[in-house]
Scaffold this motif. Structure first.
Motif: not given
Lengths: 206, 995
Positions: B489-516
Motif C-alpha cells: 500500500a505504501h509503495l503504491w501511494q508513493e507511486f501515485v504521488l510520483e505519477m501526479r508529480f510527473r504529470w504536473e511537471n511535464n516529466f514523461l514516465i520512463p519505461g513505457l513504449a511510445n504511442g497510444p
C-alpha cells in the motif's frame, strides 16, 4: 427476448473503402439494398439474432470505415471479436491486393489468435470482374480463412456467409464459451488421506 | 449369468423384500452398483490399456436409513462427496497393469491369474492393493469419513459377508475389498469369486515385526501354514524380493543455494536490479532422500538362505533399481511459486490503501510505547540521504516527508532506503543529471522481437522492460520481504504521488513504449501509457507556447522543492496552478477555459484573424488568397481541381488515445444508440469530430480547395475518374465524386460545409489531456491493494514463467518435460488471463503449475550436483549420467544399468559409502585413507550399505486347496517389513466345488 440465445458474438467487418461492407451488412440485417448508402464514418453497429443448427446466436456486428484515416480508430474495435469478415471488391483488384495489409492489422490488434476469419468477395453481380474466384480461394486457403463470393445487391451468398461464420465460431468452443473450457475428466489415482493412496515405496516410509 | 450356477446364490434367492434388513438393502445396493458399472459376469479378455491410466468412479450409499442412493455413480473427484457421517463410499478403480497383454482364456478370473503374474511386482507408483496383490482391477468400499471406520470384528465380518453375497448374486469376478479399521492402517479384507473358485484376501498389520518373522524363512513358514496344503512335498514356492535402501545424509553436498540476503537490500548497497528479479529455486535441498531398491525378481525356495542367523541377500550383485523420492512436503519448496502465491493472496484483501496505512499508524503507535528499542532507533534514525542534483528524487523525498508528517517517521511500513532503492529502480531517469527527454523513452522501445519478449501478448501483462512489469516485481518483493500488505500500500501511494508529480511537471514516465495504449497489455499498463500520452501533449503544448523560455517548466522544478512536495492530492492541483501562475509558466495547461487548442503558437492573434475572415467569406476564391497553414508535405502529383496548386497533406490532430475500459465505454455508448437509422446517424455524427477536424486542417493547408480535393486525399475510391471524349475528340480524364458522396446532405458534405480553414494547432482539442490525465490519476488513487494485485498478477505470472524458462535454459537442456510443461502453462494462462475477471481457481491452478515446474528444476539441479554430472570428464559417461538424472526426474523409478559396476551405480555406491561413514562418525582424515584401499574398507566393520529400510517379499505358489483333489489354484502372500511397520497380505484361493 434473449432467453434462448446461446451466446452473443462480436463480429467485425473490415476491408478497403467502397467494397460494400455496409451494403453486405444491410443486406444481412434488413434484407435491403441501397445503392446510395453513405460512406461510413468511424464505426457503425447492427444486431441480429440468427439460428444455426438450432443454436441461436445474437450477433453484434461492427461495421467499420475503410478509409485510411479512420483506421487509426478502428483497431480498438478488434478487441474481443470472435469473427472477422474481410471484404474485397471483385471488380477492383486494388481492394484485393490490400488484403495483406488488413491481415497484418488483424494480427496486430486482435487480442486472441483463435478468431475465425472469413474472406468475402463482393459485387459478383457486376460485369467487369477483375479478381477471379480462384484467386480469392487461394488467398483464403493460404491464410486459413473461410471463403465465399457474394453480392449484396442480388443477395447472393450473403446469408450463407454469416451463417457459415457463426457456425464455425460455435464449433470453436474456447472462443465463445469461457466457462466450460478446460473441463474434462480428471485422471487421477490417489485417494484422499492415507486411505489407500498411491505409494511409491514402503507405506511406512511415507 | 455365471452366478446362477453357484451354490451360495441359491440360499439367497429370496424374493420377499418386506422384511429386508439394512444389510440386505446394503447388499442390493452393492449389487446395483456392480450392475450399473457393468462389472457382472466374466471380466476376462478386456483389452489392457496404456499403463498409468486410471479410471475413477465413486458413489456413496447409505446402509442405514432412507436411501439417498438415487444418483447414478459418475466419475467424481476425490473430495466432492455429498455424503455424511453414516454413509459408506464405494470406490471403484480399474487398475490397468503395465503394458502386459497376456490374456488368458481360462476359467479362473483374471484377478486370480494376476496373483501369480510377475510382471506387476513392485510397481513404482500404484494403489497399495495393487502393490500387495498385483491386481489390476478391483473394487473398494471404504467409509466416507474417517470417523466412520469399521472397527468391531462383527461389523467387519458382516460387511465382508454382504460383499460376498453381492458378488455371488451378481457373478461379478472383480475382487471387492472393504476397508476396515482406521483409515491410516490401510487394512483391507476382500474376496474374489469365480466359477467354482474363491480367493480370500486377508491382512495382518502390526507395528513391530515379530522376531520369528524378520526373515524370509519365517515368512515362508507363515505362508505354508496358511495354505495348509495337504500335499507332500509342497510344490516349490516362487519368491520375489526387494530391498530398499534409503540415502538421506547429504553431508558432502551442501545445497548450493543460499536464501536471498534481505539485509543487503535494506542496507541499500544492492542496486535496484535485485528488485527486478524473482528469486528462484528452493532454499533447502529439494531431494531429501534417494531410494535404492534391489530386486531379486524370481527365486525359488532353497536357492537363498535368509534366516535369523545368516542371510545371503546382499545388494551389490543384484540388478538395482534406483528411484529418487523428492521431499515429501505438500508444498514443494519453490521461491518463485511462493512469491506469486503470496502476491495472489493480496487479491483477496478488501482494505483500501488508506485503511491499511491508517490502521498501521494506530497499531504502531501503540507498539512504540512498549518497545524501547524502537524509540531508540527513532533517535538514531538516519536522515534521508539528500540527493541534490536529482530533481525527481527530490520530489520523491519531499513527498515522503509529507506523508511522514502525517504518519510519523518510523511508522511508514517501508524502510526509507528500501523505498529509495525501489523508486530509483522504477524511475532510473531520476538518477541522471539530465531530465527526461525524448531519447529516454525511445530507449525503452522494444529491443527485441524475440518470442520471449512478446510473451506479454499471451499473458496480457506488460513488456518485461516496462515500468508496469518492474512495479509488479517490486510490489511482489515488498509483499514478501518488506512489510507485506502495508508495504504494498505504501509503495503504491508513493507511486501515485510520483505519477501526479510527473504529470504536473511535464516529466514523461520512463519505461513505457511510445504511442497510444497497447491494448494487448494489462489495463494498468494502458493507463500509464495514457498518462504518458497526456504528459507528452501537455509538454508539447507548453513548449510550443513558450519557445523562448526553454529552460523553464519542462526541465526544472517550480519554486523550491519543498513547496512542491507539500502538495498532495487534489489540493495540489490548485496549489500548483497558483504557483505556476506566479512564475508565469504553463498556466494554460490547467485552464478550464473554453479555448483549448491542440497547439498554441505565439502568433495566435494574427492567425485568429485569418480564421475569422475566412469563416465569414467562405468560397474557394477568397480562400485561395489566404496564407496556407499547417502543411505537412506535398501529396505526390495531385493538384487542386480549381486552382491547380499542388495538394498538400495537412498536419492533423492525432486521434484520441484510448485505454480498453474507455473503449468499452465508448462502444457501449455507440451500441446503445441502437440500430435504427437515427441511431446510425447519431453515431456517425458522434464520430465525425475527427473528420471535421481533418477537413478544417485540409482547408487551412490548401486554400481554395473543394470537397473533391479532400476526397481524393481522404477516400480516393470515392472520386471516380472516367475517360471521356470531349468535343474535340480528345480523351480526357473526367472525375467526379462517387454516388454516395453526392447524396445530398450526407455527413461528408455537411461536415465539409461547416468546416472552417483552421490548422490543427488552433483547433479545439479532440483529446482533452488534462481531463484524461486527471481521470487516470484518480483511477490510480482509488485502487485498493487488492485491485492493484489483480491488475499486476499477469505481470507477476509472466515474470515467474520467464524466470523458470531462464533457469531451465541455464541448467538443463535435456529435460523435455519441463519445456513441455512451460509451454502448457503459457497456453493455459493465455486462455485464462484474456478474460476480464479470471476465476481465482484457475489462477491458482496456473500458480500451482509454475511452482511444480520450479520444484522440478530445483530437483534436477540437486540431482545433478549429487551425481556430479558437471564434473564427469568422459563424454560418453557424462551423457549416460545426464540421461540417468533426467530419467530420475521424469520416472518414478529408474533402472541402474550395470548395477554396481555401471557409472551411475558406482556413484550411488560411493554416496552410500560416504553416508555410512559419516553415520559412523569417522573423522575426515581417516576417510581419505580408507578411500585408498578397497580391501581395508571391506575389513572395516562399517558396511557399505545401511540395513535396508524396507524389505518386501512376494511368495507365490499354485496348490490345490482345500483338499488334495481340489483344483490347483494360485496362492500368494506379500510381506513388507520396515522399522515400524509389518504387514502381511495374503490371497488364498480355494476350490468351492470340490472340497
Amino acid at each position: 427476448m434473449d432467453e434462448d440465445v446461446l451466446t452473443t458474438l462480436k463480429i467485425l467487418i473490415i476491408g478497403e473503402s467502397g467494397v460494400g461492407k455496409s451494403s453486405l451488412l444491410l443486406r444481412f440485417t434488413d434484407d435491403t439494398f441501397d445503392p446510395e448508402l453513405a460512406a461510413t464514418i468511424g464505426v457503425d453497429f447492427k444486431v441480429k439474432t440468427i439460428s444455426v443448427d438450432g443454436n441461436k446466436a445474437k450477433l453484434a456486428i461492427w461495421d467499420t470505415a475503410g478509409q485510411e484515416r479512420f483506421r487509426t480508430l478502428t483497431p480498438s474495435y478488434y478487441r474481443g471479436a470472435q469473427g472477422v469478415i474481410l471484404v474485397y471488391d471483385v471488380t477492383r483488384r486494388d481492394t484485393f491486393v490490400k488484403l495483406d495489409n488488413w491481415l497484418n492489422e488483424l494480427e496486430t490488434y486482435c487480442t486472441r489468435n483463435d478468431i475465425v476469419n472469413m474472406l468475402v468477395g463482393n459485387k459478383i453481380d457486376k460485369e467487369n470482374r477483375e479478381v477471379d474466384r480462384n484467386e480469392g480461394l487461394k488467398f483464403a486457403r493460404k491464410h486459413s480463412m473461410l471463403f465465399i463470393e457474394a453480392s449484396a445487391k442480388t443477395c447472393d451468398g450473403v446469408q450463407c456467409a454469416f451463417e457459415e461464420l457463426v457456425e464455425k465460431i460455435i464449433q470453436t468452443p474456447g472462443l465463445w464459451e469461457s466457462e466450460n473450457q478446460n473441463k474434462g475428466v480428471k485422471l487421477s489415482h490417489s485417494e484422499e488421506g492415507s486411505g489407500g493412496g498411491a505409494c511409491g515405496g514402503y507405506c511406512s516410509v511415507l | 449369468m455365471a452366478a446362477d450356477s453357484e451354490p451360495e446364490s441359491e440360499v439367497f434367492e429370496i424374493t420377499d423384500f418386506t422384511t429386508a434388513s439394512e444389510w440386505e438393502r446394503f447388499i442390493s445396493k452393492v449389487e446395483e452398483v456392480l450392475n450399473d458399472w457393468k462389472l457382472i459376469g466374466n471380466s476376462l479378455g478386456k483389452p489392457l490399456e496404456k499403463k498409468g491410466i486410471f479410471f475413477l468412479a465413486r458413489a456413496g450409499f447409505e446402509p442405514a436409513t432412507s436411501s439417498t442412493w438415487s444418483q447414478r455413480p459418475t466419475p467424481l473427484s476425490h473430495r466432492s462427496h455429498p455424503f455424511r457421517a453414516t454413509h459408506l463410499k464405494l470406490f471403484y478403480q480399474r487398475k490397468v497393469k503395465q503394458g502386459q497383454a497376456n490374456i488368458f482364456v481360462d476359467v479362473i478370473p483374471q484377478s486370480m491369474q494376476d496373483l501369480l503374474c510377475m510382471n506387476n511386482d513392485f510397481p513404482p507408483r500404484a494403489h497399495c492393493l495393487v502393490r500387495w496383490y498385483g491386481l489390476r482391477e478391483f473394487l473398494v468400499i471404504a467409509p466416507a469419513a474417517h470417523s466412520d471406520a469399521v472397527l468391531s470384528e462383527s461389523k467387519c465380518n458382516l460387511l465382508l459377508s454382504s460383499v460376498s453375497i453381492a458378488l455371488g448374486n451378481t457373478g461379478c469376478q472383480v475382487p471387492l475389498f472393504v476397508q476396515i479399521h482406521h483409515k491410516w492402517r490401510r487394512m483391507y479384507v476382500g474376496e474374489c469369486q469365480g466359477p467354482g473358485v474363491r480367493t480370500d484376501f486377508e491382512m495382518v498389520h502390526l507395528r513391530k515385526v515379530p522376531n520369528q518373522y524378520t526373515h524370509l524363512s519365517g515368512l515362508l513358514d507363515v505362508f505354508k501354514s496358511k495354505i495348509g496344503c495337504p500335499l507332500t512335498p509342497l510344490p516349490p514356492v516362487s519368491i520375489a524380493i526387494r530391498f530398499t535402501y534409503v540415502l538421506q545424509d547429504w553431508q558432502q553436498y551442501f545445497w548450493p543455494q543460499q536464501p536471498p540476503d534481505i539485509d543487503a537490500l535494506v542496507g541499500g548497497e544492492v542496486g535496484g536490479l535485485e528488485f527486478g528479479k524473482l528469486p528462484f529455486g528452493a532454499c533447502e535441498d529439494p531431494i531429501s532422500e534417494l531410494h535404492l531398491a534391489t530386486t531379486w525378481p524370481h527365486l525359488t525356495e532353497g536357492i537363498i538362505v535368509d534366516n535369523d542367523v545368516y542371510s545371503n541377500l546382499t545388494p551389490r550383485l543384484q540388478p538395482s533399481l534406483l528411484f529418487g523420492r523428492p521431499r515429501l512436503d505438500l508444498n514443494p519448496p519453490a521461491q518463485v511459486g511462493d512469491f506469486v502465491t503470496e502476491f495472489f493472496k493480496i487479491c483477496r484483501r478488501k482494505e483500501s490503501t488508506d485503511e491499511i496505512l491508517g490502521r498501521s499508524t494506530f497499531e504502531e503507535e501503540g507498539r512504540e510505547i512498549a518497545d524501547i528499542t524502537h524509540a531508540l532507533s527513532k533517535l538514531t534514525e538516519p536522515a534521508p540521504v539528500p540527493i541534490h542534483k536529482l530533481s525527481v528524487s527530490n520530489m520523491v523525498h519531499t513527498a515522503k516527508k509529507k506523508i511522514r508528517k502525517h504518519r510519523g517517521v518510523e511508522e511508514s511500513p517501508l524502510n526509507n532506503d528500501v523505498l529509495n532503492t525501489i523508486l530509483l529502480f522504477l524511475f532510473p531517469d531520476a538518477a541522471s543529471e539530465k531530465p527526461l527527454d525524448e531519447t529516454t523513452s525511445v530507449d525503452n522501445n522494444p529491443p527485441s522481437e524475440s518470442e520471449d519478449y512478446n510473451l506479454y501478448n499471451q499473458f496480457k501483462s506488460a513488456p518485461s522492460d516496462s515500468l508496469t512489469y518492474k512495479l509488479a516485481l517490486c510490489l511482489c518483493m515488498i509483499n514478501f520481504y518488506h512489510g507485506g500488505l502495508k508495504g504494498v500500500a505504501h509503495l503504491w501511494q508513493e507511486f501515485v504521488l510520483e505519477m501526479r508529480f510527473r504529470w504536473e511537471n511535464n516529466f514523461l514516465i520512463p519505461g513505457l513504449a511510445n504511442g497510444p495504449p497497447d491494448l494487448r497489455c494489462c489495463l494498468l499498463h494502458q493507463k500509464l501509457q495514457m498518462l504518458n500520452c497526456c504528459i507528452e501533449r501537455k509538454k508539447a503544448r507548453d513548449e510550443g507556447r513558450k519557445p523562448s523560455t526553454s529552460d523553464t517548466v519542462a526541465n526544472t522544478y517550480p519554486g523550491d522543492a519543498g513547496k512542491a512536495g507539500d502538495q498532495v492530492g487534489s489540493d495540489s492541483v490548485k496549489d500548483t496552478d497558483k504557483e505556476k501562475g506566479d512564475t508565469g509558466k504553463s498556466w494554460d495547461s490547467w485552464s478550464d477555459s473554453e479555448e483549448e487548442y491542440f497547439e498554441c503558437l505565439s502568433d495566435t492573434e494574427e492567425l485568429k484573424g485569418n480564421g475569422q475572415e475566412s469563416g465569414k467569406k467562405g468560397g474557394h476564391k477568397e480562400m485561395a488568397n489566404l496564407k496556407p497553414e499547417g502543411r505537412l508535405y506535398q501529396h505526390g502529383k495531385l493538384t487542386l481541381l480549381h486552382t491547380g496548386e499542388p495538394l498538400y497533406i495537412p498536419v492533423t490532430q492525432e486521434p484520441a488515445p484510448m485505454t480498453e475500459d474507455l473503449l468499452e465505454e465508448q462502444s457501449e455508448v455507440l451500441a446503445k444508440l441502437g440500430t435504427s437509422a437515427e441511431g446510425a446517424h447519431l453515431r456517425a455524427r458522434m464520430q465525425s469530430a475527427c473528420l471535421l477536424s481533418d477537413m478544417e486542417s485540409f482547408k487551412a493547408a490548401n486554400p481554395g480547395c473543394v470537397l473533391e480535393d479532400f476526397v481524393r486525399w481522404y477516400s480516393p475510391r470515392d472520386y471516380v475518374e472516367e475517360e471521356v471524349i470531349d468535343e474535340k475528340g480528345n480523351m480526357v480524364l473526367k472525375g467526379e465524386l462517387s454516388a454516395r458522396m453526392k447524396i445530398p446532405s450526407n455527413m461528408w458534405v455537411e461536415a465539409w460545409e461547416t468546416a472552417k480553414p483552421i490548422p490543427a494547432r488552433r483547433q479545439r482539442r479532440l483529446f482533452d489531456d488534462t481531463r484524461e490525465a486527471e481521470k487516470v490519476l484518480h483511477y490510480f488513487a482509488i485502487q485498493k491493494p487488492a485491485d492493484l494485485a489483480r491488475h499486476l498478477l499477469p505481470c507477476v505470472i509472466h515474470a515467474a514463467v520467464l524466470k523458470v524458462k531462464e533457469e531451465e535454459i541455464e541448467i538443463l537442456e535435456n529435460i523435455s518435460s519441463v519445456k513441455k510443461i512451460i509451454k502448457q502453462i503459457i497456453s493455459h494462462s493465455s486462455k485464462v488471463l484474456h478474460f476480464p475477471n479470471p476465476e481465482d481457481k484457475k489462477l491458482e491452478e496456473i500458480i500451482h503449475q509454475i511452482t511444480n515446474v520450479e520444484a522440478l528444476i530445483a530437483r534436477a539441479r540437486s540431482l545433478k550436483a549429487k551425481f556430479g554430472t558437471e564434473k564427469c570428464e568422459q563424454e560418453e559417461e557424462k551423457e549416460d549420467l545426464e540421461r540417468f538424472v533426467s530419467c530420475l526426474l521424469e520416472q518414478p523409478e529408474v533402472l541402474v544399468t550395470g548395477a554396481g559396476r555401471g557409472h551411475a551405480g558406482r556413484i550411488i555406491h560411493k554416496l552410500f559409502v560416504n553416508a555410512q561413514r559419516a553415520a559412523a562418525m569417522a573423522p575426515p582424515e581417516d576417510e581419505l585413507k580408507r578411500m585408498g584401499s578397497l580391501e581395508e574398507r571391506r575389513q572395516n566393520s562399517v558396511s557399505d550399505f545401511p540395513p535396508p529400510a524396507g524389505r518386501e517379499f512376494i511368495l507365490r505358489t499354485t496348490v490345490p486347496r482345500p483338499a488334495p483333489y481340489s483344483k490347483a489354484l494360485p496362492q500368494r502372500m506379500y510381506g513388507v517389513l520396515t522399522k515400524e511397520d509389518f504387514r502381511l497380505a495374503g490371497a488364498f484361493s480355494s476350490d468351492t466345488s470340490f472340497f
